[in-house]
Design an enzyme around this catalytic site. Structure first.
Site, PDB file in Angstrom:
ATOM      1  N   GLU A 211       0.825  -1.322  -0.035  1.00 59.94           N
ATOM      2  CA  GLU A 211      -0.091   0.041   0.003  1.00 59.94           C
ATOM      3  C   GLU A 211       0.895   1.315  -0.006  1.00 59.94           C
ATOM      4  OE1 GLU A 211      -3.022  -0.159  -0.649  1.00 59.94           O
ATOM      5  OE2 GLU A 211      -3.728  -2.098   0.173  1.00 59.94           O
TER       6      GLU A 211
ATOM      7  N   HIS B   7      -7.641  -2.456   9.781  1.00 57.45           N
ATOM      8  CA  HIS B   7      -8.695  -3.235   9.616  1.00 57.45           C
ATOM      9  C   HIS B   7      -9.565  -3.253  11.012  1.00 57.45           C
ATOM     10  CE1 HIS B   7      -6.365  -5.412   6.183  1.00 57.45           C
ATOM     11  NE2 HIS B   7      -6.666  -4.189   5.934  1.00 57.45           N
TER      12      HIS B   7
HETATM   13  O1  2HA Z   1      -1.596  -5.667   3.156  1.00 58.54           O
HETATM   14  O2  2HA Z   1      -4.140  -4.202   4.709  1.00 58.54           O
HETATM   15  O3  2HA Z   1      -4.686  -3.298   2.354  1.00 58.54           O
HETATM   16  C1  2HA Z   1      -2.003  -5.368   3.985  1.00 58.54           C
HETATM   17  C2  2HA Z   1      -3.421  -4.537   3.890  1.00 58.54           C
HETATM   18  C3  2HA Z   1      -3.551  -4.159   2.568  1.00 58.54           C
HETATM   19 ZN    ZN Z   2      -5.938  -3.588   4.299  1.00 57.01          ZN
END
Ligand code: 2HA
Ligand code: ZN
Length: 268
Positions: A113, A138
């Site tokens: 990213e 996340h």
């Molecule tokens: O690689 O969260 O968005 C890990 C991630 C990609």
């Molecule tokens: Zn991610």
């Protein structure tokens, strides 16, 4: 030469990654973190280990140094084994190479990213020259909310502001919401950076969150606040709503804490 392991920013970076993991924001290799370094890296490192190509033009950041989590790496392991899981690099003069000064010790490279991170740094530095951090993770409730709430940026922001009294004070500029997009690409990087021109939080629907800020603590706290509001939303959304924070009360908060809420969200 100074020892990198003694640097305050280094310890704070590793601690932050550990906290992100501990809160369940970064399962497996989920999430990535980048910190723009203020200190002179010549005091710590005397040569470039290797160069790693960058897939877009980052010349606006040429000469700047970053500490960034590695691709495929687990936040769970950052604090114990930073050298394998994190790298420190300088952006080359051409803006197309990362000059590795430390880390990625088993031949690894920066997060997939990186486009979203560096493009967001460029965007945020134009708004706030003191911005240093871009954080992606996340968090469960924030992701869950994107499955059940309209993805309209203003409506999403309004709901979050109502979920906890401190929200409008912590993110008066609101959150921006992107639709589901393919991650790891320059396209999602550009879309994220464009949203970062006006907000420090960008939500990737059905994926996660991006936050930006001046310090690791501040950025962590920003995501923590959004995540808590999303959790309260999920805990209450299927129940009859008896009470709420009204727009008038949200305005009182903004006035009292001297923040300017994003226009067009509260009823005039
Ligand atoms: O690689 O969260 O968005 C890990 C991630 C990609
Ligand atoms: Zn991610």
């Amino acid at each position: 030469m100074k020892r990198i392991y003694d640097a305050g920013f280094f310890k704070e970076f590793c601690e932050t990654a550990a906290n992100m993991y501990r809160l369940g924001w970064d399962e497996r290799n989920g999430g990535n973190l980048s910190l723009l370094l203020d200190e002179n890296m010549d005091d710590y490192f005397s040569y470039v280990i290797r160069t790693i190509p960058i897939s877009f033009d980052a010349s606006e950041l040429a000469g700047k140094c970053f500490m960034v989590t590695g691709t495929g790496r687990y936040f769970k392991n950052v604090q114990e084994h930073p050298e394998e899981n994190v790298g420190i690099f300088r952006i080359g003069k051409d803006g197309k190479t990362a000059e590795l000064l430390w880390g990625y010790s088993d031949g690894g490279r920066f997060t997939s990213e990186l486009p979203a991170h560096l493009m967001s740094h460029i965007a945020r530095l134009k708004v706030d020259p003191l911005n240093r951090v871009v954080m992606h993770s996340h968090p469960t409730s924030t992701i869950a909310m994107t499955y059940v709430h309209e993805l309209d940026t203003n409506k999403f922001t309004h709901t979050l502001w109502q979920m906890s009294t401190e929200c409008i004070v912590v993110f008066p500029d609101g959150v921006e919401v992107l639709p589901w997009m393919l991650c790891g690409t320059n396209e999602i990087g550009r879309a994220t950076a464009e949203k970062m021109q006006s907000a420090r939080v960008v939500i990737w629907s059905m994926h996660g969150i991006y936050g930006a800020g001046r310090t690791l603590d501040e950025t962590f706290g920003l995501i923590e606040t959004v995540e808590k509001a999303a959790q309260i939303y999920l805990l209450t959304s299927r129940l009859p709503r008896v009470n709420t924070i009204t727009d008038g009360e949200l305005k009182q908060l903004a006035d009292y804490f001297k923040v300017t809420p994003k226009a067009g969200i509260l009823n005039p």
